[in-house]
Design a protein around this motif. Structure first.
Motif, PDB file in Angstrom:
ATOM      1  N   MET A  42       5.150   6.970  -2.391  1.00 45.11           N
ATOM      2  CA  MET A  42       4.258   7.574  -1.393  1.00 45.11           C
ATOM      3  C   MET A  42       3.558   6.497  -0.584  1.00 45.11           C
ATOM      4  O   MET A  42       3.416   6.610   0.641  1.00 45.11           O
ATOM      5  N   GLY A  43       3.102   5.439  -1.250  1.00 46.87           N
ATOM      6  CA  GLY A  43       2.442   4.359  -0.547  1.00 46.87           C
ATOM      7  C   GLY A  43       3.365   3.645   0.412  1.00 46.87           C
ATOM      8  O   GLY A  43       2.966   3.295   1.534  1.00 46.87           O
ATOM      9  N   LEU A  44       4.607   3.439  -0.002  1.00 45.22           N
ATOM     10  CA  LEU A  44       5.577   2.757   0.852  1.00 45.22           C
ATOM     11  C   LEU A  44       5.862   3.564   2.115  1.00 45.22           C
ATOM     12  O   LEU A  44       5.921   3.008   3.216  1.00 45.22           O
ATOM     13  N   PHE A 134      -0.601  -4.276   6.403  1.00 45.51           N
ATOM     14  CA  PHE A 134      -1.342  -4.644   5.201  1.00 45.51           C
ATOM     15  C   PHE A 134      -2.304  -3.564   4.755  1.00 45.51           C
ATOM     16  O   PHE A 134      -2.619  -3.467   3.553  1.00 45.51           O
ATOM     17  N   MET A 135      -2.784  -2.730   5.676  1.00 44.33           N
ATOM     18  CA  MET A 135      -3.523  -1.550   5.240  1.00 44.33           C
ATOM     19  C   MET A 135      -2.594  -0.634   4.436  1.00 44.33           C
ATOM     20  O   MET A 135      -2.998  -0.059   3.420  1.00 44.33           O
ATOM     21  N   GLY A 136      -1.356  -0.515   4.893  1.00 37.23           N
ATOM     22  CA  GLY A 136      -0.374   0.286   4.167  1.00 37.23           C
ATOM     23  C   GLY A 136      -0.018  -0.312   2.823  1.00 37.23           C
ATOM     24  O   GLY A 136       0.130   0.399   1.823  1.00 37.23           O
ATOM     25  N   ILE A 137       0.125  -1.648   2.769  1.00 37.81           N
ATOM     26  CA  ILE A 137       0.424  -2.307   1.497  1.00 37.81           C
ATOM     27  C   ILE A 137      -0.741  -2.148   0.527  1.00 37.81           C
ATOM     28  O   ILE A 137      -0.553  -1.894  -0.671  1.00 37.81           O
ATOM     29  N   GLY A 138      -1.984  -2.300   1.043  1.00 31.68           N
ATOM     30  CA  GLY A 138      -3.153  -2.078   0.188  1.00 31.68           C
ATOM     31  C   GLY A 138      -3.202  -0.663  -0.344  1.00 31.68           C
ATOM     32  O   GLY A 138      -3.540  -0.433  -1.517  1.00 31.68           O
TER      33      GLY A 138
END
Length: 225
Positions: A42-44, A134-138
């Motif tokens: 989901m995060g990816l 990087f907001m998405g990676i966080g």
């Protein structure tokens, strides 16, 4: 003015982490973190949407007027979500079936829209791309961490079925941490999501407070008498 990419990266990963700092995107953080694999998937998906949407908004920011910016932002995010949804259905179908309705619901996730409004609409394309990525990676790290804790305590496993959902290359990360009969059912139910997310927010806050105190103490020690 020179862009501080180091700050952008640290904000996305830690200082302004969407889940643990800004408390945005909590719906998938609660619903889709019954395992580390689900949280990672989901995060990816969210990270890809955020990076692509931020880049597009930054590229066209001079043409997007103040009056129509919100509908345009939603349209851009919805377009990126549709592409990610179709791609996951084609190439990661098992994970797509698990995540289900929550992929289209990225459109209504507050985190992508908040970053488009606060950052991408005011910054050059490269900075916006880095921020969205990087907001998405966080966000991915937060969801994976919450999912990992819930999975270990609830099922005794870690990254269960990762090879089925993400591909054979992820077989190596599937682990059995505790015996299956030691799992606490509540951890993989909705109350477990609230409990673990809340505890992780507290832990991050304690780390931030401790780091702030150490910086203050270091400054005091180095000050001249």
């Amino acid at each position: 003015m020179k862009t501080d990419y180091k700050t952008i990266v640290s904000d996305g990963l830690w200082s302004n982490n969407g889940v643990l700092s800004m408390l945005l995107g909590l719906c998938p953080a609660m619903a889709m973190t019954t395992s580390a694999t689900n949280g990672f998937g989901m995060g990816l998906a969210t990270a890809v949407v955020m990076a692509a949407s931020s880049l597009l908004v930054a590229l066209f920011r001079q043409r997007i007027t103040q009056e129509i910016r919100i509908p345009v932002f939603i349209l851009i995010v919805a377009s990126m979500v549709t592409l990610v949804d179709l791609a996951m259905n084609a190439w990661m179908h098992e994970l797509y079936k698990v995540l289900g309705l929550f992929i289209p619901l990225i459109v209504s996730n507050c985190l992508p829209l908040a970053r488009l409004e606060a950052f991408a609409a005011k910054q050059p394309p490269l900075a916006a791309l880095v921020d969205g990525l990087f907001m998405g990676i966080g966000f991915t790290l937060a969801l994976t961490s919450v999912g990992a804790v819930r999975e270990i305590l609830g099922s005794g496993s870690l990254f269960a079925d990762a090879s089925l959902l993400l591909g054979p290359a992820f077989k190596a990360i599937e682990m059995r941490i505790l015996p299956a009969d030691m799992g606490v059912l509540m951890m993989i139910l909705p109350p477990g999501g609230f409990l673990i997310t809340g505890l992780m927010v507290v832990v991050k806050r304690l780390f931030d407070l401790r780091a702030g105190r150490e910086i203050q103490m270091g400054g005091a020690h180095s000050a001249p008498a």
